[in-house]
Structures are given as C-alpha cells and as structure tokens.
Design a protein around this motif. Structure first.
Motif, short mmCIF file in Angstrom:
data_model
loop_
_atom_site.label_atom_id
_atom_site.label_comp_id
_atom_site.label_asym_id
_atom_site.label_seq_id
_atom_site.Cartn_x
_atom_site.Cartn_y
_atom_site.Cartn_z
N THR A 70 -22.70 22.75 23.16
CA THR A 70 -23.68 21.61 23.47
C THR A 70 -22.84 20.42 23.93
N GLY A 71 -21.34 20.62 24.04
CA GLY A 71 -20.54 19.53 24.72
C GLY A 71 -20.25 18.70 23.82
N LYS A 72 -20.32 18.76 22.44
CA LYS A 72 -19.93 17.57 21.50
C LYS A 72 -18.68 16.95 21.85
N PRO A 73 -18.33 15.62 21.91
CA PRO A 73 -17.06 15.21 21.61
C PRO A 73 -16.27 15.70 20.52
N LEU A 74 -15.07 16.13 20.93
CA LEU A 74 -14.00 16.64 19.61
C LEU A 74 -13.94 15.99 18.55
N MET A 75 -13.97 14.82 18.71
CA MET A 75 -13.90 13.86 17.51
C MET A 75 -15.15 14.17 16.44
N ASP A 76 -16.27 14.41 17.14
CA ASP A 76 -17.39 14.67 16.26
C ASP A 76 -17.44 15.96 15.67
N ILE A 77 -16.78 17.14 16.47
CA ILE A 77 -16.75 18.35 15.86
C ILE A 77 -15.43 18.16 14.68
N PHE A 356 -7.53 6.14 28.27
CA PHE A 356 -7.50 5.86 26.83
C PHE A 356 -6.84 4.45 26.45
N CYS A 357 -5.95 4.30 27.13
CA CYS A 357 -5.01 3.19 26.82
C CYS A 357 -5.79 1.85 27.34
N ILE A 358 -6.60 2.03 28.50
CA ILE A 358 -7.26 1.01 29.08
C ILE A 358 -8.27 0.52 28.13
N TYR A 359 -8.90 1.76 27.71
CA TYR A 359 -10.31 1.40 26.39
C TYR A 359 -9.54 0.80 25.47
N GLU A 360 -8.38 1.09 24.87
CA GLU A 360 -7.97 0.47 23.46
C GLU A 360 -7.52 -1.05 23.99
N LEU A 361 -7.08 -1.41 25.17
CA LEU A 361 -6.56 -2.72 25.31
C LEU A 361 -7.83 -3.65 25.58
N ALA A 362 -9.15 -2.95 26.34
CA ALA A 362 -10.21 -3.59 26.20
C ALA A 362 -10.77 -3.96 25.15
N LEU A 524 -14.70 5.66 21.22
CA LEU A 524 -14.45 6.50 22.56
C LEU A 524 -15.11 7.85 22.61
N VAL A 525 -15.81 8.21 23.80
CA VAL A 525 -16.56 9.58 23.78
C VAL A 525 -15.57 10.23 24.62
N THR A 526 -15.32 11.33 24.21
CA THR A 526 -14.24 12.27 24.98
C THR A 526 -14.99 13.65 25.51
N LYS A 527 -14.49 14.29 26.41
CA LYS A 527 -15.01 15.58 26.79
C LYS A 527 -14.02 16.56 26.75
N GLY A 528 -14.25 17.71 26.45
CA GLY A 528 -13.21 18.75 26.47
C GLY A 528 -13.06 19.05 24.83
N ILE A 529 -12.32 20.25 24.76
CA ILE A 529 -11.78 20.73 23.41
C ILE A 529 -10.42 20.88 23.30
N PHE A 530 -9.78 21.37 24.32
CA PHE A 530 -8.21 21.60 24.14
C PHE A 530 -7.72 20.34 24.77
N LEU A 531 -8.02 20.06 26.10
CA LEU A 531 -7.63 18.83 26.78
C LEU A 531 -8.64 17.79 26.75
N LEU A 532 -8.38 16.68 26.32
CA LEU A 532 -9.40 15.70 26.04
C LEU A 532 -9.45 14.73 27.21
N MET A 537 -15.33 5.12 32.53
CA MET A 537 -14.62 4.18 31.85
C MET A 537 -15.06 2.58 32.52
N LYS A 538 -16.26 2.40 31.97
CA LYS A 538 -16.83 1.03 32.89
C LYS A 538 -16.03 -0.11 32.22
N VAL A 539 -15.44 -1.00 32.86
CA VAL A 539 -15.02 -2.32 32.44
C VAL A 539 -15.24 -3.41 33.42
N VAL A 540 -15.35 -4.87 32.50
CA VAL A 540 -15.40 -5.95 33.65
C VAL A 540 -13.96 -6.21 33.79
N LEU A 541 -13.63 -6.31 35.20
CA LEU A 541 -12.15 -6.62 35.54
C LEU A 541 -12.11 -8.23 36.02
N THR A 542 -11.18 -8.93 35.75
CA THR A 542 -10.83 -10.00 36.47
C THR A 542 -9.58 -10.29 37.01
#
Ligand code: HEM
Length: 545
Positions: A70-77, A356-362, A524-532, A537-542
């Motif tokens: 069902t393509g659940k993100p790995l962290m949920d699994i 993932f870095c851009i997400y954490e800094l956002a 953070l919503v990821t896809k993949g089981i072995f490789l995440l 990654m929608k951001v508002v950029l200035t």
C-alpha cells in the motif's frame, strides 16, 4: 503438527462426514478440503519463520506485506510493525520477511559492528542470482559492478574505483551545477509565485552531477531524464521485487511490464552510447596530450582539471591505470554496469539527503539562520554566487553537523544489503545459524534511545566537538548512514562535498519555509523501503539577491 499430518487429518475428517454423498459430491468435497488445507499449510509456512530462527522475535508477515504494497512511508511501518517487536526483545535482533527468506535485522550498535567488520564471517550476499533475468538484474544487479560483486571480483572492482573517488573531488563541477540549478529555479517562477517544488530540481541537479549529458537542469523533459524516471519507477515496483518470477517466467502475463523491459533496453543503449563517446573524447585528449608534451600551455589546454572531471571520466581513467592498459581495452559492459549502479547508489541517495536537509532547515528556521550566518562568514555576502573551494568547505563545521544529523534522522539507505552467515556463530547472546541472512537496520540504530537522547528530535549539536555522537565511542556503531567495514560507501566524501557545496550556495542565495500545502506539514513523508526518498518538496523561496 507437520504439514503432511494436517492434510491427512483434513481429508479423513471430510471423508468421515460425507458417507451420505454421491461419489462425485465426495470427490468435490475432498478436493475442496485438500485445496483449502494446502493453501492453509502454504500460508502458514510462508508467514512463519523457519524453526531454526524461531528463537528470534519476528514482525508480522501479512502486516508487513500489506504495508509494503500500500506504499506506506517506512517510518509508519517502523512505528506500527517493527518498533513494538524491538521493544519486546533484548536480543538487539528481529526477523523480517524478504522475498523467499526471513532476514535477521540488527538494531544494536555492538552487533552491527561485528557484522560490518567481520567480512569473512558475514560477506555481502550475492544478490545477482536472485535477480537473474529480472528488470533489476538487467539494470544493475549484476556481478560485474562494485555494488553487487562479491569475493575476488569485488576486490578488483574496488581497486579500480578507489582512485576515481579518492584522488580528485569535482568541487568546481558541484558549484557549476548549483549555479545552473539557480538559473532553472529562476526560470520556473517567473509567474510571481515564490512557491517551488524542489523535488524535481534537486533530482535533476544530482543527475547532472553524474554528468551523463542528461542536461536535465536545462531541459527537464529531455529524453534521458524521462527514460531515467521510468527506469527508477520500474526498479521500485514492489510486485516484481517481491515476486521476481513474475518478471521472468511469467512476464508474458504482464504486457505493460514487457513494454517497460523494452524501454530499459533502449535506455541501456543510450548510456552505452555516452560511454563510447566519452572514451573517444578521452582517447583524443590523450593523443593531443602526447603531441603537446613539450609544450606546457598546450598540455593544460587539452587536460581537464581534476576538480572538473565527472565520475565517468574518473572511472575510465582509474580503470585504465589499474589494468595498466590503454583505456580502449576496458570492458564497456563493466563501465555500463557500474554507471547503472552509480545511478541508484549515488544519485538517489544524495537527492534524498539534500531534500531531507532542505525540509529540516525549512521547519527549523533558527538552525537555517545559524547555518546561513556561518556560510556568510566564510563566503562573504556579496550579491552574487560564490563557488566554495575545498578549503572553505572544511571550515563549514555547522553545515557539516546539519548534514550528519539529517542523515541520522532520515537515513536515505534505511537498511544495509543482506550479509550471508558463513558459519554457525553467536551474535551477542543469539545463535545465528550458518546460511542465515543478516541486515543492519540503520533506521532503528539511529533512533535507538539507549544511545541517542530524544532520537526523534532534529539536533545538529549532537555532532559538535565533544557532543553526544563523540561520547558513543566504545558503544559500537551508533551511526551508519554510509555503512561501515570494507564495504562502506565509496562515494561518502563525494556525497558530503556535493551536499556541502549545494547547500552552502543555496543558503547564501535563498531563505525558505515549507509551503502551506506541502505533503510534509505533519512530518516528513517518504517513499521507498530500502532507499528512502520523497517525490515532493514544496517550499516558499525568497531570493536574497
Ligand atoms: C547521501 C548519500 C549516500 C548515502 C547515504 C550512501 C549510503 C551507502 C551505504 C549505507 C552503503 C553500504 C551499503 C551496505 O553496506 O550494504 C553504500 C555503498 C555504496 N555507495 Fe553509497 N551512499 C551515498 C552516496 C553515494 C555516492 C555519491 C556514490 C557514488 C557516486 C555511492 C556509491 C556507492 C557504492 C558504489 C557502494 C558500494 C561499495 C562497495 O560495496 O564496495 N554512494 N552507500
């Protein structure tokens, strides 16, 4: 009860209750009972670990399979299926189903150290035989590349590739492509909106760094890019991954998949063509260099600076040195196989690390500000791009800590490749039978609260000098985003430098927040089981200049 006796008792039970039925009715009832019982036996056999591993706790087979399909993100699994099993066991190990076997997953740093370091006892499992003829087998799961080879062939591959990764670092190339990234972002939001989905841009950036003449930053719909995206999708298809026979013996049942196989053949031909052209260019350069050997300036003109060389060039050159041969004699097929493996090993992983870095800094604006201040103190605050040098990268200590913490919390390589146990042995207090397959669970190790304080919190200071990470010395391997031991990631420095160059320039150029309608608003919503990875990654950029 043994399978045979289950089937026998089921048949006897049906026979005894069917004395009033006609002969044909009896045949039907007994056949139905047989089918039902065999199905049950098969189901039980598949969903229960083998006897020799039953002393290790296991996650639910059906639960895992459903989550996977069902393509659940790995962290949920992890949170729903795996964490409860780990919490109830003190072994530092658990079982998880893979294709035909149950793998032993390691969650204790001390045990991970043993598995990674004892390469003779736990060598990498030869996965190529499981993939023969499959889509993955045609693309990268082949015995003539660095990632999948084993034994002496792997030693040869590593010797060949080592100089390509350690002698030169294409720092200027990283900077040059970051500038191209800025140009393509600028073009995309000329419509007055500052909202940008960086997913596609970063994917194209890391693809171009591999320099397959994809030119994806300038033309994201180029033939190569479109083909490559299809390849990645097909590689990750869970149905064909879990049931490889569907990709070979029963492929005739899936016309769409047959089409995808044909497209792969075309893609491989295109990559092959790139290799041939690159060889020609290098051979011409070599001839020119020989001609101009007495003229210093001319030699400099024909020779590409080490810091500008792409990975294919570096690989061809170091293979030539290792074989002590003319570069034209290195097998094209070996280069093709390695380039394919580098696509996934080197490109998808770094894309994920950056996103993932851009997400954490956002979502951590204070950390973003602090990182920008560091970069400005090193690169200055002129209103134009500055391409960092290798010396400047070394000074970016806080950015380094941010990247490391991102790779801890969201390790793109969630688990290692399986290792094969060569002899019966003890791992901690647990007997590991010969022939079992063992996997290092980086995600669980990185979130092990025995070692990491508040492991779910993003805190780069863990990696400060004298910080939490350093205090783990002696506790085994508590941090393994790049693996460890002889088969650790050969591209580690490449990936760290690529991320540092891109992020330092990005921090000088932009400030950003997470977009209001981002899929990551609640985490953070990821896809993949072995490789995440993540598709968006929608951001508002200035822009700062
Ligand atoms: C953030 C980026 C990256 C991460 C997190 C990462 C992670 C890893 C990990 C965990 C392994 C070991 C797997 C195992 O033990 O089963 C590995 C191996 C490998 N990686 Fe990376 N990697 C990254 C970037 C790269 C890059 C940029 C390249 C090449 C351009 C690369 C090429 C390889 C290769 C060839 C191997 C196999 C080495 C061998 O078996 O000798 N990786 N990587």
């Amino acid at each position: 009860m043994e399978s045979n006796s289950i089937v026998l008792s089921a048949v006897k039970a049906v026979a005894s209750k069917s004395s009033n039925l006609s002969r044909s009715q009896k045949v039907v009832s007994i056949s139905a009972a047989l089918v039902a019982t065999l199905t049950y036996v098969l189901f039980k056999k598949t969903t229960t670990p083998p006897k020799r591993l039953q002393h290790i706790p296991h996650v639910g087979y059906v639960k895992m399979l459903v989550a996977f399909f069902t393509g659940k993100p790995l962290m949920d699994i992890t949170k729903t299926c795996i964490d409860p099993v780990i919490a109830n066991s003190s072994l530092g190990l658990y079982l998880r189903p893979s294709r035909k076997v149950w793998n032993i997953y390691v969650t204790e740093p001390e045990l991970a150290k043993i598995v990674y370091n004892k390469n003779d006892l736990f060598p990498k499992l030869d996965l190529t035989r499981y993939n023969a003829g499959t889509y993955n087998g045609k693309f990268s799961a082949r015995s003539n590349n660095l990632f999948f080879s084993v034994g002496d062939e792997w030693k040869r591959q590593r010797r060949i590739a080592n100089p390509a990764f350690h002698r030169a670092m294409p720092i200027s190339l990283f900077g040059m492509y970051t500038e191209k990234l800025f140009t393509s972002i600028a073009k995309s939001h000329s419509n007055n909106s500052n909202e940008v989905d960086l997913g596609g841009f970063i994917t194209n950036f890391t693809l171009d760094i591999m320099d397959f003449k994809f030119n994806s930053l300038q033309d994201s719909t180029s033939e190569y890019v479109t083909m490559y995206e299809k390849v990645v999708e097909a590689l990750m298809d869970p149905l064909f991954y879990f049931f490889p026979a569907l990709d070979t013996d029963y492929l005739w049942l899936f016309p769409k998949r047959q089409q995808v196989h044909k497209e792969l053949d075309v893609f491989l031909d295109m990559v092959q063509e790139i290799i041939v052209k690159k060889r020609q260019t290098l051979a011409e350069q070599k001839k020119l260099k020989e001609l101009a050997v007495s003229n210093e300036e001319a030699v400099n003109d024909v020779e590409t600076k080490a810091s500008d060389k792409d990975i294919l060039t570096l690989l061809i050159e170091s293979a030539g040195e290792e074989e002590n041969n003319d570069i034209s004699e290195i097998s094209d097929d070996m280069l093709l196989s390695n380039m394919c493996v580098l696509f996934t090993a080197g490109h998808d992983t770094t894309t994920a690390g950056l996103l993932f870095c851009i997400y954490e800094l956002a979502i951590n604006q204070d950390i973003q500000d602090k990182a920008r201040n560091e970069i400005i103190s090193i690169l200055g605050d002129e209103k134009s791009d500055v391409l960092p040098t290798a010396e400047q990268l070394v000074k970016m200590e806080y950015l380094n800590m941010i990247i490391k913490e991102t790779l801890r919390l969201h390790s793109p390589v969630a688990v290692s490749s399986p290792r094969l146990t060569m002899e019966d042995c003890m791992l901690g207090s647990t007997l590991i039978p010969k022939g079992s397959t063992v996997v290092i669970d980086a995600i669980s190790i990185h979130r092990n609260s025995k070692y990491w304080k508040h492991p779910d919190v993003f805190n780069p200071d863990r990696f400060a000098a004298g910080g939490e990470a350093e205090k783990h010395a002696g506790s085994g391997l508590t941090y393994v985003p790049f693996g460890s031991g002889s088969r650790h990631c050969i591209g580690r420095n490449f990936a760290m430098n690529e991320q540092k160059v891109m992020l330092s320039m990005f921090l000088r150029k932009y400030t950003w927040t997470l977009s209001e309608d981002s899929i990551h608003k609640k985490g953070l919503v990821t896809k993949g089981i072995f490789l995440l990875n993540t598709s968006e990654m929608k951001v508002v950029l200035t822009s700062r200049y």
